[in-house]
Design a protein around this motif. Structure first.
Motif, PDB file in Angstrom:
ATOM      1  N   GLY A   1       0.820  -1.210   0.000  1.00 28.76           N
ATOM      2  CA  GLY A   1       0.000   0.000   0.000  1.00 28.76           C
ATOM      3  C   GLY A   1       0.849   1.253   0.000  1.00 28.76           C
ATOM      4  O   GLY A   1       2.068   1.207   0.114  1.00 28.76           O
ATOM      5  N   CYS A   2       0.197   2.392  -0.138  1.00 27.91           N
ATOM      6  CA  CYS A   2       0.948   3.660  -0.206  1.00 27.91           C
ATOM      7  C   CYS A   2       1.521   4.095   1.135  1.00 27.91           C
ATOM      8  O   CYS A   2       2.446   4.886   1.173  1.00 27.91           O
ATOM      9  CB  CYS A   2       0.108   4.779  -0.804  1.00 27.91           C
ATOM     10  SG  CYS A   2      -1.622   4.547  -0.992  1.00 27.91           S
ATOM     11  N   SER A   3       1.000   3.591   2.232  1.00 27.47           N
ATOM     12  CA  SER A   3       1.500   3.998   3.548  1.00 27.47           C
ATOM     13  C   SER A   3       2.398   2.966   4.212  1.00 27.47           C
ATOM     14  O   SER A   3       2.866   3.177   5.313  1.00 27.47           O
ATOM     15  CB  SER A   3       0.329   4.322   4.476  1.00 27.47           C
ATOM     16  OG  SER A   3      -0.308   5.498   4.076  1.00 27.47           O
ATOM     17  N   GLY A   4       2.615   1.821   3.565  1.00 25.65           N
ATOM     18  CA  GLY A   4       3.567   0.851   4.094  1.00 25.65           C
ATOM     19  C   GLY A   4       3.003  -0.477   4.557  1.00 25.65           C
ATOM     20  O   GLY A   4       3.644  -1.498   4.424  1.00 25.65           O
TER      21      GLY A   4
ATOM     22  N   GLN B   1      -0.687   5.068  12.935  1.00 29.25           N
ATOM     23  CA  GLN B   1      -0.330   6.470  13.149  1.00 29.25           C
ATOM     24  C   GLN B   1      -0.864   7.358  12.042  1.00 29.25           C
ATOM     25  O   GLN B   1      -0.977   8.560  12.201  1.00 29.25           O
ATOM     26  CB  GLN B   1       1.184   6.615  13.265  1.00 29.25           C
ATOM     27  CG  GLN B   1       1.737   5.894  14.459  1.00 29.25           C
ATOM     28  CD  GLN B   1       3.251   5.931  14.508  1.00 29.25           C
ATOM     29  OE1 GLN B   1       3.894   6.489  13.631  1.00 29.25           O
ATOM     30  NE2 GLN B   1       3.817   5.332  15.526  1.00 29.25           N
ATOM     31  N   GLY B   2      -1.183   6.780  10.920  1.00 31.55           N
ATOM     32  CA  GLY B   2      -1.732   7.525   9.797  1.00 31.55           C
ATOM     33  C   GLY B   2      -2.104   6.548   8.703  1.00 31.55           C
ATOM     34  O   GLY B   2      -1.717   5.382   8.731  1.00 31.55           O
ATOM     35  N   SER B   3      -2.868   7.030   7.733  1.00 33.39           N
ATOM     36  CA  SER B   3      -3.248   6.167   6.621  1.00 33.39           C
ATOM     37  C   SER B   3      -3.224   6.975   5.332  1.00 33.39           C
ATOM     38  O   SER B   3      -3.145   8.200   5.347  1.00 33.39           O
ATOM     39  CB  SER B   3      -4.638   5.567   6.846  1.00 33.39           C
ATOM     40  OG  SER B   3      -5.616   6.583   6.873  1.00 33.39           O
ATOM     41  N   CYS B   4      -3.310   6.272   4.223  1.00 33.28           N
ATOM     42  CA  CYS B   4      -3.328   6.940   2.934  1.00 33.28           C
ATOM     43  C   CYS B   4      -4.715   7.512   2.670  1.00 33.28           C
ATOM     44  O   CYS B   4      -5.664   7.218   3.392  1.00 33.28           O
ATOM     45  CB  CYS B   4      -2.910   5.974   1.826  1.00 33.28           C
ATOM     46  SG  CYS B   4      -4.016   4.565   1.660  1.00 33.28           S
ATOM     47  N   ALA B   5      -4.845   8.305   1.631  1.00 34.73           N
ATOM     48  CA  ALA B   5      -6.114   8.949   1.308  1.00 34.73           C
ATOM     49  C   ALA B   5      -7.220   7.945   1.029  1.00 34.73           C
ATOM     50  O   ALA B   5      -8.372   8.154   1.374  1.00 34.73           O
ATOM     51  CB  ALA B   5      -5.947   9.891   0.128  1.00 34.73           C
ATOM     52  N   CYS B   6      -6.874   6.810   0.414  1.00 34.12           N
ATOM     53  CA  CYS B   6      -7.905   5.817   0.088  1.00 34.12           C
ATOM     54  C   CYS B   6      -8.285   4.984   1.302  1.00 34.12           C
ATOM     55  O   CYS B   6      -9.294   4.295   1.306  1.00 34.12           O
ATOM     56  CB  CYS B   6      -7.452   4.927  -1.065  1.00 34.12           C
ATOM     57  SG  CYS B   6      -6.016   3.905  -0.701  1.00 34.12           S
ATOM     58  N   GLY B   7      -7.477   5.022   2.367  1.00 35.62           N
ATOM     59  CA  GLY B   7      -7.781   4.294   3.590  1.00 35.62           C
ATOM     60  C   GLY B   7      -7.453   2.820   3.564  1.00 35.62           C
ATOM     61  O   GLY B   7      -7.783   2.091   4.481  1.00 35.62           O
ATOM     62  N   ASP B   8      -6.789   2.347   2.507  1.00 38.03           N
ATOM     63  CA  ASP B   8      -6.478   0.922   2.394  1.00 38.03           C
ATOM     64  C   ASP B   8      -5.174   0.530   3.068  1.00 38.03           C
ATOM     65  O   ASP B   8      -4.926  -0.646   3.284  1.00 38.03           O
ATOM     66  CB  ASP B   8      -6.419   0.498   0.915  1.00 38.03           C
ATOM     67  CG  ASP B   8      -7.800   0.473   0.287  1.00 38.03           C
ATOM     68  OD1 ASP B   8      -8.792   0.366   1.030  1.00 38.03           O
ATOM     69  OD2 ASP B   8      -7.877   0.566  -0.948  1.00 38.03           O
ATOM     70  N   SER B   9      -4.315   1.485   3.369  1.00 37.06           N
ATOM     71  CA  SER B   9      -3.061   1.145   4.030  1.00 37.06           C
ATOM     72  C   SER B   9      -2.787   2.126   5.177  1.00 37.06           C
ATOM     73  O   SER B   9      -3.408   3.171   5.275  1.00 37.06           O
ATOM     74  CB  SER B   9      -1.897   1.143   3.019  1.00 37.06           C
ATOM     75  OG  SER B   9      -1.663   2.428   2.519  1.00 37.06           O
ATOM     76  N   PHE B  10      -1.854   1.742   6.038  1.00 40.75           N
ATOM     77  CA  PHE B  10      -1.537   2.557   7.206  1.00 40.75           C
ATOM     78  C   PHE B  10      -0.064   2.428   7.548  1.00 40.75           C
ATOM     79  O   PHE B  10       0.664   1.619   6.988  1.00 40.75           O
ATOM     80  CB  PHE B  10      -2.412   2.138   8.396  1.00 40.75           C
ATOM     81  CG  PHE B  10      -2.070   0.800   8.976  1.00 40.75           C
ATOM     82  CD1 PHE B  10      -1.288   0.699  10.106  1.00 40.75           C
ATOM     83  CD2 PHE B  10      -2.537  -0.384   8.383  1.00 40.75           C
ATOM     84  CE1 PHE B  10      -0.964  -0.547  10.645  1.00 40.75           C
ATOM     85  CE2 PHE B  10      -2.233  -1.621   8.918  1.00 40.75           C
ATOM     86  CZ  PHE B  10      -1.449  -1.697  10.044  1.00 40.75           C
ATOM     87  N   HIS B  11       0.363   3.274   8.480  1.00 35.76           N
ATOM     88  CA  HIS B  11       1.733   3.184   9.020  1.00 35.76           C
ATOM     89  C   HIS B  11       1.698   3.456  10.510  1.00 35.76           C
ATOM     90  O   HIS B  11       0.726   3.896  11.057  1.00 35.76           O
ATOM     91  CB  HIS B  11       2.706   4.133   8.316  1.00 35.76           C
ATOM     92  CG  HIS B  11       2.379   5.580   8.474  1.00 35.76           C
ATOM     93  ND1 HIS B  11       1.507   6.225   7.623  1.00 35.76           N
ATOM     94  CD2 HIS B  11       2.757   6.511   9.382  1.00 35.76           C
ATOM     95  CE1 HIS B  11       1.403   7.492   7.986  1.00 35.76           C
ATOM     96  NE2 HIS B  11       2.142   7.677   9.053  1.00 35.76           N
TER      97      HIS B  11
END
Length: 124
Positions: free
Chosen positions: A52-55, A114-124
Motif C-alpha cells: 500500500g501507499c503507507s507501508g 499512526q496515519g493512513s493513505c487517502a484511500c484508507g487501504d493502508s496505514f503506518h
C-alpha cells in the motif's frame, strides 16, 4: 491450539488474547459468509502485510490452516486468528461490518495506526 472464548458486554466486543475484537455485527456477517461457503473448517484470519501507499495493509480472509504461533479467539462461533508477527500491529484493533448506502464491508479501527493513505487501504 488454544482458543480463548470472547464475550460481549452491551453489544460491544472486548479486547481479547490477540488484541483484536470482533463486533457482533461483523461476527454475524462472517457466519453468513461461512454458511454460503458451506465449510465449517474455516477461520477468519486477520494479518498485516507490507504494501500500500503507507507501508502496511490489512488482510482479512478465510483460512483452514492454523500455523505455529497463531493466536486464536472464538467470538460466538467465529474463530479469529492472528499470526504472531501481526499481533503487535493489531493489538487493540476492532473489526466491524458496515452496510450503508455509502459503504459496505468490513472496517478496522486500529489505535496503532499512526496515519493512513487517502484511500484508507493502508496505514503506518
Amino acid at each position: 491450539m488454544t482458543t480463548t472464548p470472547a464475550t460481549d458486554l452491551a453489544g460491544a466486543a472486548q479486547k481479547k488474547a490477540h488484541g483484536v475484537a470482533l463486533s457482533d455485527t461483523a461476527a454475524a456477517k462472517v457466519k453468513s459468509l461461512l454458511a454460503q461457503e458451506g465449510r465449517e473448517d474455516l477461520r477468519l484470519r486477520v494479518a498485516v502485510q507490507p504494501g500500500g501507499c503507507s507501508g502496511l495493509i490489512y488482510q482479512l480472509y478465510f483460512d483452514e490452516r492454523f500455523l505455529d504461533g497463531d493466536a486464536a479467539v472464538d467470538f460466538d462461533g467465529v474463530e479469529v486468528i492472528v499470526d504472531k508477527m501481526s499481533v503487535p500491529y493489531l493489538d487493540g484493533a476492532s473489526i466491524d461490518f458496515e452496510d450503508t448506502i455509502q459503504k459496505q464491508g468490513f472496517t478496522i479501527d486500529n489505535p496503532n495506526a499512526q496515519g493512513s493513505c487517502a484511500c484508507g487501504d493502508s496505514f503506518h
